[in-house]
Design a protein around this motif. Sequence first.
Motif, PDB file in Angstrom:
ATOM      1  N   ASP B 326       0.187  -1.349   0.311  1.00 51.59           N
ATOM      2  CA  ASP B 326       0.062   0.191  -0.065  1.00 51.59           C
ATOM      3  C   ASP B 326       0.922   1.637  -0.044  1.00 51.59           C
ATOM      4  O   ASP B 326       1.634   2.048   0.825  1.00 51.59           O
ATOM      5  CB  ASP B 326      -0.751  -0.176   1.099  1.00 51.59           C
ATOM      6  N   GLY B 331      -5.820   3.671   1.795  1.00 46.89           N
ATOM      7  CA  GLY B 331      -6.264   1.663   2.314  1.00 46.89           C
ATOM      8  C   GLY B 331      -6.471   0.630   1.088  1.00 46.89           C
ATOM      9  O   GLY B 331      -6.808   0.069   1.435  1.00 46.89           O
ATOM     10  N   LEU B 525      -6.420  -9.121   5.843  1.00 44.58           N
ATOM     11  CA  LEU B 525      -6.112  -7.776   5.093  1.00 44.58           C
ATOM     12  C   LEU B 525      -6.043  -7.637   7.109  1.00 44.58           C
ATOM     13  O   LEU B 525      -7.017  -7.106   7.184  1.00 44.58           O
ATOM     14  CB  LEU B 525      -7.031  -7.299   4.485  1.00 44.58           C
ATOM     15  N   THR B 527      -5.695  -3.652   8.336  1.00 40.84           N
ATOM     16  CA  THR B 527      -5.930  -1.776   8.169  1.00 40.84           C
ATOM     17  C   THR B 527      -5.037  -0.927   9.234  1.00 40.84           C
ATOM     18  O   THR B 527      -5.918  -1.480  10.177  1.00 40.84           O
ATOM     19  CB  THR B 527      -6.259  -1.946   7.510  1.00 40.84           C
ATOM     20  N   SER B 536      -3.178  -0.420   4.320  1.00 39.71           N
ATOM     21  CA  SER B 536      -3.735  -2.088   4.635  1.00 39.71           C
ATOM     22  C   SER B 536      -2.159  -2.716   4.105  1.00 39.71           C
ATOM     23  O   SER B 536      -1.635  -2.331   2.968  1.00 39.71           O
ATOM     24  CB  SER B 536      -4.832  -2.570   3.596  1.00 39.71           C
TER      25      SER B 536
END
Lengths: 297, 593
Positions: B326, B331, B525, B527, B536
């Motif tokens: 990322d 995100g 995932l 974040t 993320s």
Amino acid sequence: MQNDAKSPNIFARLTPKHLVVILITTILVVGEWQYHVIGGYPRLVVALGVCMLTELVLSMFVLGRRVPLLSAYVSGTSLTLLLKPEAGLIWPFVVGAMLSILSKYVLRWRGRHLWNPTNCSICLLLLVAAPVTAILSHEWSNQLATNLLLWAYGLVVVSRAKVLHVTLAYAASFALFAALRGWMHAEDARTFASTFNAEIGPLTGPMYQLFCFFMVTDPPTTVSTKRGRIFVAFLVALAEHLIRVGVEDGVSWLMPFAPAPALFALFFVGPVAMVVSLEWNAHRAKLAGRSRLAPTT
Amino acid sequence: MWRHFLLVVLFGGLLGYAWFLSHRRGSAQPAQSSPFHFREVSADRGLVFQHRAPDLDSRLAPILPQIAGTGAAIAIGDANGDGWMDIYVVTSRGGESNGLFVNDGKGGFVDRSAEAGVGAVNENGRGVSHGALWADLDRDGDQDLFVYMWGQSRLFRNDSDAAKDTIRFTDVTTTAGLVPWMNCATACFTDFDRDGDLDLFLGGYYRESVNLWAIETTRILHNDQEFAENGGRNFFLRNDGGLTFTDVSDEVGLGSTRWTYGVGAADLDGDGWQDLYVANDYGEEEFYRNVPIAPGDPATTRGFELQKGLGLDAKAKSGMSVTLGDITNKGNLAVYVTNISQPGWLMQGNNLRLVRPGGAFALDNVADGDTANCGWAWGADFGDLDLDGWQDLVVVNGFRSKNPKREYWYQMSKLATGTGSLLEDAANWTPFEDMSLSGYQRTRVLINRKRGYRFRDIGEAAGVTDLYDGRAVALCDFRNEGALDMLVANQEGPLLLYENELKGGRWIGLTLVGRSSNPDGVGALVTAHFGTSVQSQVVTAGQGFCTQTDPRVHFGLGDEPLHSIQITWPSGIVQTLTSPAINAYRKVVEPAP
């Protein structure tokens, strides 16, 4: 060439320049459709736009009149197809397009321009902008059917444009020298097939299609006689052969030419041939003028 | 006359301008300073390992660098469950041993491959290593080891006993149901059916009918430089539990015969199911979306559908690796795919594709400058090297560094531009001899400039100066202190460990433990919300080029306050950690549904 404006046959009214435009446009469209060869439409728009604009401005500036833009169109399209710079860079197309057109107005001899415009600009960019530029290599795929189709179509068009002899002379000479290099590299007769296959390989690739059909045949930058054009095509193949042999032998000053031996061969041989041809023609015209003026006995 | 003079000046000026622009870009003026510094410490830390290429059929010997130009690989995992990251590193020469370097927690490593029984796996005619993956495949709480090979790949069950400090693996290949023979170039684990067991994607390179020690024909190479489909088949094996797998490639729609080099698994389209992103040498990238293929139990009704219309086929290239990260702190994940850039010859450029937030799934390629042009690029990894809260990027590169005065590109160009029937025959290729091919290229350390997708190479200033031919690279905090070190496996070169000498900084690391999901949390995932940033990361088991990177997630936080961390588990469970303690690794167990 049947180019009678009154002829009802549209095909017969096409000039060689029209045929070239049709061929290169077809290659562009098919290439993009099948293989996405352009690498982004901004490249095409910029190359075409700058070529045409430069042609327009320079023709007014130098000649005081507008010239047809077909030639600029071919230059812009060829540049888009052949030049493959670093991803994201647009300026090579701006500079390349301007150099292409400028070369026609700057590099002249006896009122004729000496270099094929695209050949000139690409070779110069490969030399001065080496860190970020490359040329078309295998973006057209290696499928035999595609190459054969393009060859067949291209041959029909150059035949119609009456420059088939140039294409065939270059291709035959290339094959001859490829065989020579293959023989030079082969350890024995058994391995000749392999070394020859490697040497003949480029001729079946896309860059050579564009080269054979558009550059080496370019009427404004080739000599005036049919025999002369065939001889020049042979000389281009010979120069290319010498570059290739030199690169193989590690001759350092030849290395910058290694990515595009054919383009550089034409870059060097074409203008020299043109100058010789123009001077020869001028010399003959001068002699003919003298003989006309000489008192008869 | 003056007009002509003016045009001559313009012509010359344009050439000068082109020279200036290209050399300014091409030389990529090295940065003078770096916010952190790397020090190469492999020998000091006991990481002495050399990759060697395999000995194959003698008819391939003249172009062995082309045939066996890959194989240096690394897998990072916690082999003995002590919380310190260990390293499995492979070589490709028959008779030579892979290494299992166990982290002693004091800054050193000890090769315990012989004791563990995972070293002597390379045998001519049976199989040589191309990569490895750690994962808890039998859900017993420890990391099993899968070694993918050209030949017969191997699976090892972890039978170590942490209490007794014994480390022992048992070869369960014969009962595992693996593919009997393939020339596997990449692999990753992913739980495609959300049953809690990790399934296995295998990427084929040479056709599985090819035994590289006894070839039946020399026509074994690619028949197209950018559109080849005559490579090895890809396989997908469903984990049935108990360390057994079933080949379901056809059922799930994965059987491509492109020349696969890289794969990454993640829920890229945000529908809760793990997708696959595949990079192919001599071909286009492929995004396989995880889709229902029939109503009913996902174990038998999920599959993959190749997505068209995403622009991935707009420029076929030489895909070498897939890395997920990322870079925008918004995100949304990015997919980085490495390719080849060699001035004069081939400027393909790498791709950095951002998942477009909101709306229909789409990917936007934002690669430019230093991210696009990394030479002949192989592996890559994202990580926050300076702990400023932004993910940086490292890329290793170079194909073959031998005689610097003899370059193989010209030789390659002859056949590469020719017709496929000539290209695919190894007998037509010019012998490599001592020639280099895109050699002596320095690893790129690309620092995130925090805006506009721009990165800058600071490798030289950061102390990364080696010119080996890198293949695999992983960023990992081997000292559990928060600074990411860089581990590089070089083709026919040494394993290198660049220790990050960064001191201080704010960070947080998480080790995920799945319950309903797979035990390693692969595919989760994670974040982090800090300051105004939303970053993320996805837990992977296999990405980059023949690499398994640090299985933990690691966030640099800069000076920003950490608000919360949200974990979307592969099972679909969403877990939120509010204001967790920073500057430490924390084990996070998946909550009950």
